[in-house]
Motif scaffolding. Structure first.
Motif, PDB file in Angstrom:
ATOM      1  N   ASN A   1      -4.209  14.195   5.099  1.00 55.71           N
ATOM      2  CA  ASN A   1      -4.854  13.855   6.365  1.00 55.71           C
ATOM      3  C   ASN A   1      -6.073  12.969   6.144  1.00 55.71           C
ATOM      4  O   ASN A   1      -6.345  12.056   6.928  1.00 55.71           O
ATOM      5  CB  ASN A   1      -5.242  15.118   7.134  1.00 55.71           C
ATOM      6  CG  ASN A   1      -4.037  15.795   7.760  1.00 55.71           C
ATOM      7  OD1 ASN A   1      -3.004  15.175   7.970  1.00 55.71           O
ATOM      8  ND2 ASN A   1      -4.171  17.075   8.051  1.00 55.71           N
ATOM      9  N   ALA A   2      -6.817  13.222   5.077  1.00 59.15           N
ATOM     10  CA  ALA A   2      -8.000  12.414   4.777  1.00 59.15           C
ATOM     11  C   ALA A   2      -7.617  10.960   4.506  1.00 59.15           C
ATOM     12  O   ALA A   2      -8.264  10.032   5.002  1.00 59.15           O
ATOM     13  CB  ALA A   2      -8.747  12.997   3.593  1.00 59.15           C
ATOM     14  N   GLU A   3      -6.554  10.763   3.744  1.00 57.18           N
ATOM     15  CA  GLU A   3      -6.085   9.403   3.476  1.00 57.18           C
ATOM     16  C   GLU A   3      -5.587   8.740   4.754  1.00 57.18           C
ATOM     17  O   GLU A   3      -5.827   7.554   4.979  1.00 57.18           O
ATOM     18  CB  GLU A   3      -4.985   9.406   2.424  1.00 57.18           C
ATOM     19  CG  GLU A   3      -5.474   9.687   1.031  1.00 57.18           C
ATOM     20  CD  GLU A   3      -4.360   9.659   0.009  1.00 57.18           C
ATOM     21  OE1 GLU A   3      -3.202   9.337   0.345  1.00 57.18           O
ATOM     22  OE2 GLU A   3      -4.645   9.960  -1.164  1.00 57.18           O
ATOM     23  N   PHE A   4      -4.885   9.492   5.576  1.00 59.20           N
ATOM     24  CA  PHE A   4      -4.385   8.966   6.841  1.00 59.20           C
ATOM     25  C   PHE A   4      -5.544   8.513   7.720  1.00 59.20           C
ATOM     26  O   PHE A   4      -5.512   7.441   8.313  1.00 59.20           O
ATOM     27  CB  PHE A   4      -3.541  10.018   7.565  1.00 59.20           C
ATOM     28  CG  PHE A   4      -2.951   9.512   8.838  1.00 59.20           C
ATOM     29  CD1 PHE A   4      -1.819   8.710   8.843  1.00 59.20           C
ATOM     30  CD2 PHE A   4      -3.532   9.822  10.061  1.00 59.20           C
ATOM     31  CE1 PHE A   4      -1.282   8.224  10.028  1.00 59.20           C
ATOM     32  CE2 PHE A   4      -2.999   9.349  11.247  1.00 59.20           C
ATOM     33  CZ  PHE A   4      -1.872   8.550  11.229  1.00 59.20           C
TER      34      PHE A   4
ATOM     35  N   GLU B   1      -6.478   4.743   9.101  1.00 62.34           N
ATOM     36  CA  GLU B   1      -6.703   4.510  10.517  1.00 62.34           C
ATOM     37  C   GLU B   1      -8.045   3.804  10.746  1.00 62.34           C
ATOM     38  O   GLU B   1      -8.128   2.856  11.538  1.00 62.34           O
ATOM     39  CB  GLU B   1      -6.662   5.827  11.289  1.00 62.34           C
ATOM     40  CG  GLU B   1      -6.705   5.654  12.782  1.00 62.34           C
ATOM     41  CD  GLU B   1      -6.528   6.978  13.522  1.00 62.34           C
ATOM     42  OE1 GLU B   1      -6.528   6.924  14.751  1.00 62.34           O
ATOM     43  OE2 GLU B   1      -6.407   8.033  12.868  1.00 62.34           O
ATOM     44  N   ILE B   2      -9.080   4.213  10.041  1.00 62.94           N
ATOM     45  CA  ILE B   2     -10.402   3.578  10.152  1.00 62.94           C
ATOM     46  C   ILE B   2     -10.329   2.123   9.697  1.00 62.94           C
ATOM     47  O   ILE B   2     -10.857   1.218  10.354  1.00 62.94           O
ATOM     48  CB  ILE B   2     -11.457   4.367   9.339  1.00 62.94           C
ATOM     49  CG1 ILE B   2     -11.740   5.701  10.021  1.00 62.94           C
ATOM     50  CG2 ILE B   2     -12.736   3.561   9.170  1.00 62.94           C
ATOM     51  CD1 ILE B   2     -12.543   6.673   9.163  1.00 62.94           C
ATOM     52  N   LEU B   3      -9.647   1.878   8.579  1.00 63.86           N
ATOM     53  CA  LEU B   3      -9.515   0.516   8.062  1.00 63.86           C
ATOM     54  C   LEU B   3      -8.757  -0.379   9.043  1.00 63.86           C
ATOM     55  O   LEU B   3      -9.116  -1.545   9.239  1.00 63.86           O
ATOM     56  CB  LEU B   3      -8.827   0.525   6.694  1.00 63.86           C
ATOM     57  CG  LEU B   3      -9.613   1.170   5.556  1.00 63.86           C
ATOM     58  CD1 LEU B   3      -8.743   1.308   4.311  1.00 63.86           C
ATOM     59  CD2 LEU B   3     -10.868   0.367   5.256  1.00 63.86           C
ATOM     60  N   ILE B   4      -7.720   0.145   9.658  1.00 63.31           N
ATOM     61  CA  ILE B   4      -6.953  -0.621  10.647  1.00 63.31           C
ATOM     62  C   ILE B   4      -7.830  -0.956  11.844  1.00 63.31           C
ATOM     63  O   ILE B   4      -7.838  -2.092  12.324  1.00 63.31           O
ATOM     64  CB  ILE B   4      -5.681   0.141  11.073  1.00 63.31           C
ATOM     65  CG1 ILE B   4      -4.689   0.190   9.909  1.00 63.31           C
ATOM     66  CG2 ILE B   4      -5.050  -0.502  12.305  1.00 63.31           C
ATOM     67  CD1 ILE B   4      -3.509   1.101  10.126  1.00 63.31           C
ATOM     68  N   ARG B   5      -8.585   0.017  12.332  1.00 64.99           N
ATOM     69  CA  ARG B   5      -9.480  -0.238  13.472  1.00 64.99           C
ATOM     70  C   ARG B   5     -10.526  -1.288  13.119  1.00 64.99           C
ATOM     71  O   ARG B   5     -10.843  -2.153  13.934  1.00 64.99           O
ATOM     72  CB  ARG B   5     -10.150   1.059  13.916  1.00 64.99           C
ATOM     73  CG  ARG B   5      -9.223   1.965  14.671  1.00 64.99           C
ATOM     74  CD  ARG B   5      -9.957   3.159  15.229  1.00 64.99           C
ATOM     75  NE  ARG B   5      -9.036   4.038  15.906  1.00 64.99           N
ATOM     76  CZ  ARG B   5      -9.164   5.327  15.985  1.00 64.99           C
ATOM     77  NH1 ARG B   5     -10.214   5.916  15.438  1.00 64.99           N
ATOM     78  NH2 ARG B   5      -8.279   6.060  16.620  1.00 64.99           N
ATOM     79  N   GLN B   6     -11.077  -1.218  11.903  1.00 59.91           N
ATOM     80  CA  GLN B   6     -12.068  -2.208  11.473  1.00 59.91           C
ATOM     81  C   GLN B   6     -11.453  -3.606  11.444  1.00 59.91           C
ATOM     82  O   GLN B   6     -12.056  -4.574  11.889  1.00 59.91           O
ATOM     83  CB  GLN B   6     -12.622  -1.843  10.093  1.00 59.91           C
ATOM     84  CG  GLN B   6     -13.554  -0.669  10.089  1.00 59.91           C
ATOM     85  CD  GLN B   6     -13.948  -0.250   8.677  1.00 59.91           C
ATOM     86  OE1 GLN B   6     -13.395  -0.694   7.677  1.00 59.91           O
ATOM     87  NE2 GLN B   6     -14.946   0.643   8.599  1.00 59.91           N
TER      88      GLN B   6
ATOM     89  N   PHE C   1       0.839  -1.189   0.000  1.00 60.14           N
ATOM     90  CA  PHE C   1       0.000   0.000   0.000  1.00 60.14           C
ATOM     91  C   PHE C   1       0.874   1.240   0.000  1.00 60.14           C
ATOM     92  O   PHE C   1       1.935   1.262   0.615  1.00 60.14           O
ATOM     93  CB  PHE C   1      -0.912   0.020   1.239  1.00 60.14           C
ATOM     94  CG  PHE C   1      -1.805  -1.183   1.321  1.00 60.14           C
ATOM     95  CD1 PHE C   1      -3.013  -1.201   0.653  1.00 60.14           C
ATOM     96  CD2 PHE C   1      -1.429  -2.295   2.052  1.00 60.14           C
ATOM     97  CE1 PHE C   1      -3.841  -2.313   0.712  1.00 60.14           C
ATOM     98  CE2 PHE C   1      -2.246  -3.410   2.126  1.00 60.14           C
ATOM     99  CZ  PHE C   1      -3.460  -3.420   1.452  1.00 60.14           C
ATOM    100  N   ASP C   2       0.405   2.272  -0.699  1.00 60.72           N
ATOM    101  CA  ASP C   2       1.119   3.539  -0.713  1.00 60.72           C
ATOM    102  C   ASP C   2       0.970   4.244   0.623  1.00 60.72           C
ATOM    103  O   ASP C   2      -0.012   4.054   1.343  1.00 60.72           O
ATOM    104  CB  ASP C   2       0.588   4.452  -1.819  1.00 60.72           C
ATOM    105  CG  ASP C   2       0.919   3.928  -3.206  1.00 60.72           C
ATOM    106  OD1 ASP C   2       1.955   3.249  -3.358  1.00 60.72           O
ATOM    107  OD2 ASP C   2       0.138   4.204  -4.138  1.00 60.72           O
TER     108      ASP C   2
END
Length: 69
Positions: free
Chosen positions: A49-52, A56-61, A43-44
């Motif tokens: 900030n929006a991508e970050f 972060e949301i994907l990692i938490r999920q 992954f790139d």
């Protein structure tokens, strides 16, 4: 006589490596097996900030899925 690492399960090989930290061949066999089974996805780095925040949301999920499964 050294054990046949290829006939060990990943769990057995990991336990062997922990019990025999000086056995370089066992360590290399474990790393080779671990990397062979690892996904090849890359992954790139987030560029904004929006991508970050999205990462972060994907990692938490994913962490929540692992906790439940």
């Amino acid at each position: 006589m050294k054990p046949d690492y290829s006939n060990m399960t990943k769990i057995e090989l990991r336990a062997y490596v922990i019990a025999h930290p000086d056995d370089q061949a066992a360590f290399h066999a474990f790393v080779d097996r671990f990397t062979a089974e690892a996904p090849s996805q890359t992954f790139d780095i987030p560029n904004s900030n929006a991508e970050f925040e999205e990462v972060e949301i994907l990692i938490r999920q994913k962490l929540n899925q692992l906790k439940m499964g």
